[in-house]
Motif scaffolding. Structure first.
Motif, PDB file in Angstrom:
ATOM      1  N   SER A   4       1.696   6.857  -7.035  1.00 57.46           N
ATOM      2  CA  SER A   4       0.739   7.784  -7.235  1.00 57.46           C
ATOM      3  C   SER A   4       1.299   9.106  -7.213  1.00 57.46           C
ATOM      4  O   SER A   4       1.030   9.954  -7.972  1.00 57.46           O
ATOM      5  CB  SER A   4      -0.471   7.417  -6.345  1.00 57.46           C
ATOM      6  OG  SER A   4      -1.414   8.655  -6.598  1.00 57.46           O
ATOM      7  N   GLU A   5       2.041   9.308  -5.966  1.00 58.68           N
ATOM      8  CA  GLU A   5       2.598  10.607  -6.084  1.00 58.68           C
ATOM      9  C   GLU A   5       3.832  10.949  -6.863  1.00 58.68           C
ATOM     10  O   GLU A   5       3.798  12.055  -7.503  1.00 58.68           O
ATOM     11  CB  GLU A   5       3.404  10.684  -4.518  1.00 58.68           C
ATOM     12  CG  GLU A   5       2.456  10.584  -3.103  1.00 58.68           C
ATOM     13  CD  GLU A   5       3.144  10.361  -1.877  1.00 58.68           C
ATOM     14  OE1 GLU A   5       4.371  10.478  -2.027  1.00 58.68           O
ATOM     15  OE2 GLU A   5       2.415  10.310  -0.880  1.00 58.68           O
TER      16      GLU A   5
ATOM     17  N   GLN B   8       1.016   3.951  -3.038  1.00 57.02           N
ATOM     18  CA  GLN B   8       1.079   5.640  -2.763  1.00 57.02           C
ATOM     19  C   GLN B   8       2.336   6.569  -3.262  1.00 57.02           C
ATOM     20  O   GLN B   8       1.941   7.411  -3.693  1.00 57.02           O
ATOM     21  CB  GLN B   8       0.945   5.872  -1.209  1.00 57.02           C
ATOM     22  CG  GLN B   8       0.533   7.285  -0.517  1.00 57.02           C
ATOM     23  CD  GLN B   8      -0.549   7.893  -1.414  1.00 57.02           C
ATOM     24  OE1 GLN B   8      -1.544   7.279  -1.216  1.00 57.02           O
ATOM     25  NE2 GLN B   8      -0.318   9.228  -1.391  1.00 57.02           N
TER      26      GLN B   8
ATOM     27  N   SER C 158       0.789  -1.388   0.025  1.00 53.27           N
ATOM     28  CA  SER C 158      -0.064  -0.137   0.030  1.00 53.27           C
ATOM     29  C   SER C 158       0.814   1.363   0.007  1.00 53.27           C
ATOM     30  O   SER C 158       0.680   2.277  -0.709  1.00 53.27           O
ATOM     31  CB  SER C 158      -1.114   0.095   1.175  1.00 53.27           C
ATOM     32  OG  SER C 158      -1.793  -1.176   1.024  1.00 53.27           O
ATOM     33  N   GLN C 159       2.058   1.149   0.748  1.00 53.08           N
ATOM     34  CA  GLN C 159       2.782   2.249   0.638  1.00 53.08           C
ATOM     35  C   GLN C 159       3.495   2.451  -0.655  1.00 53.08           C
ATOM     36  O   GLN C 159       3.473   3.726  -1.239  1.00 53.08           O
ATOM     37  CB  GLN C 159       4.134   1.922   1.730  1.00 53.08           C
ATOM     38  CG  GLN C 159       3.737   2.200   3.051  1.00 53.08           C
ATOM     39  CD  GLN C 159       4.780   2.000   3.742  1.00 53.08           C
ATOM     40  OE1 GLN C 159       5.536   0.885   4.127  1.00 53.08           O
ATOM     41  NE2 GLN C 159       5.237   2.745   4.598  1.00 53.08           N
TER      42      GLN C 159
END
Length: 363
Positions: free
Chosen positions: A287-288, A284, A280-281
């Motif tokens: 996405s960033e 993220q 999940s990290q």
């Protein structure tokens, strides 16, 4: 791909064999005694599932040993009878296919030099029409995924369903510690696009030396490859072809016994596992990164507008070299390899040029 291929999973080929499938034998069948002796030693280790031997050996330069020809198939057939193991050979044309099948060869593989030629692959496919064969396709010499998939498709259209891919690395200009650079991202993408296909790694041709075989074999296992093809010779240093990358049967057994086999998935008790949280990290961060890249391209467009208004060329080599060198140093300080930084920046730079090119050519 337009049509999804129906490929039989490797677990159905030889149900009694557990992962990894180990294919081993001399680069070349040299004499009957040499081949039989090597194969018997390999069988005695209990580590080998399939015996391999080069029968026809086209070389880069003429006047080198180019194999014994069809007589070697008789020797391999005898080795099969003596050991009870299956056999595999490389085929490059219709004659090779017919000869191999006539001598009871269990697995045919298409070499890298053949995969690059659709005419040759189609000839082999035509010879396999209506045959219940097992066929492995090596990657082409150059890093061309579409060419690799195209060869697999031709074999599939012939009605062959037991199809696998052999990753043997890719030719690369300049010095490298590898004979053929692995470029793992290419077989990984092949597996993504063809999830059912069996993936076999050929560390011998990736390494070009026996010292790195264990390392590359383990890396293949860590990437969930289904098997390994490793060249073995009873007296490697005396081999008539590719002596440096062959190992004795005993050393082959040491390599395979030392492999760490990992599970496909982490066990879960229903709640998110540590690996799920870390993934999940990663999601993220990805996405960033995409958001930042999009913002970067907006700035690149504005630079393109400025260059157009001031009649300045898009490419500024001095500026590009400064960015590249500075970023490589910064990346290495943060634990990123020079190779990665260079590939990443070149891709970003090209995308920036594409955006600026669009702006520069708007009427």
């Amino acid at each position: 791909m337009k049509d999804r291929m129906t490929i039989e999973p490797i677990q159905n080929w030889f149900p009694e064999i557990e992962r990894p499938l180990i294919i081993s034998g001399p680069c070349s069948a040299e004499t009957e005694e040499q081949l039989i002796s090597t194969c018997q030693q390999l069988a005695a280790t209990g580590e080998v599932d399939v015996l391999r031997a080069g029968i026809w050996k086209p070389r880069t330069r003429p006047n080198n040993f180019e194999g014994v020809g069809s007589i070697g198939l008789k020797w391999l057939q005898k080795a099969k009878e003596l050991t009870g193991l299956r056999t595999a050979v490389e085929v490059a044309n219709i004659k090779h296919v017919y000869e191999a099948l006539k001598h009871g060869v269990d697995i045919l593989w298409i070499g890298a030099r053949t995969t690059v030629n659709p005419f040759s692959v189609q000839e082999i496919a035509d010879a396999l029409q209506g045959v219940d064969a097992t066929v492995l396709v090596k990657n082409p010499i150059n890093a061309d995924l579409e060419l690799w998939i195209g060869a697999i498709e031709r074999i599939h259209k012939a009605g062959v369903r037991k199809i696998g891919a052999i990753h043997r690395g890719f030719s690369k200009y300049g010095e490298s510690k590898f004979r053929n650079a692995p470029q793992w991202q290419i077989p990984i993408e092949l597996k993504r696009r063809l999830p059912e296909i069996a993936m076999i790694c050929d560390p011998s041709h990736i390494c070009g030396n026996r010292e790195m075989l264990a390392e590359i074999s383990q890396e293949a296992m860590d990437l969930n490859f289904d098997g390994l093809m490793i060249e073995s010779h009873r007296t490697p240093d005396q081999a008539l072809s590719d002596a440096k990358q062959q190992v004795t049967p005993d050393r082959l057994a040491e390599i395979t016994k030392g492999l760490v086999l990992r599970k496909d998935k982490a066990e879960s008790n229903g709640s998110p596992s540590p690996i799920d949280l870390m993934r999940s990290q990663i999601d993220q961060f990805d996405s960033e990164i995409l958001t930042l890249l999009s913002s970067r391209m907006e700035v690149a467009k504005n630079i393109g507008k400025y260059k157009k208004e001031n009649n300045v060329t898009i490419l500024q080599p001095e500026r590009w070299n400064q960015i590249l060198q500075s970023s490589i140093e910064k990346g290495q300080n943060k634990g990123l390899s020079e190779e990665f930084i260079e590939k990443y920046l070149k891709a970003v730079h090209q995308e920036s040029i594409n955006h600026q090119n669009v702006v520069m050519n708007i009427e």
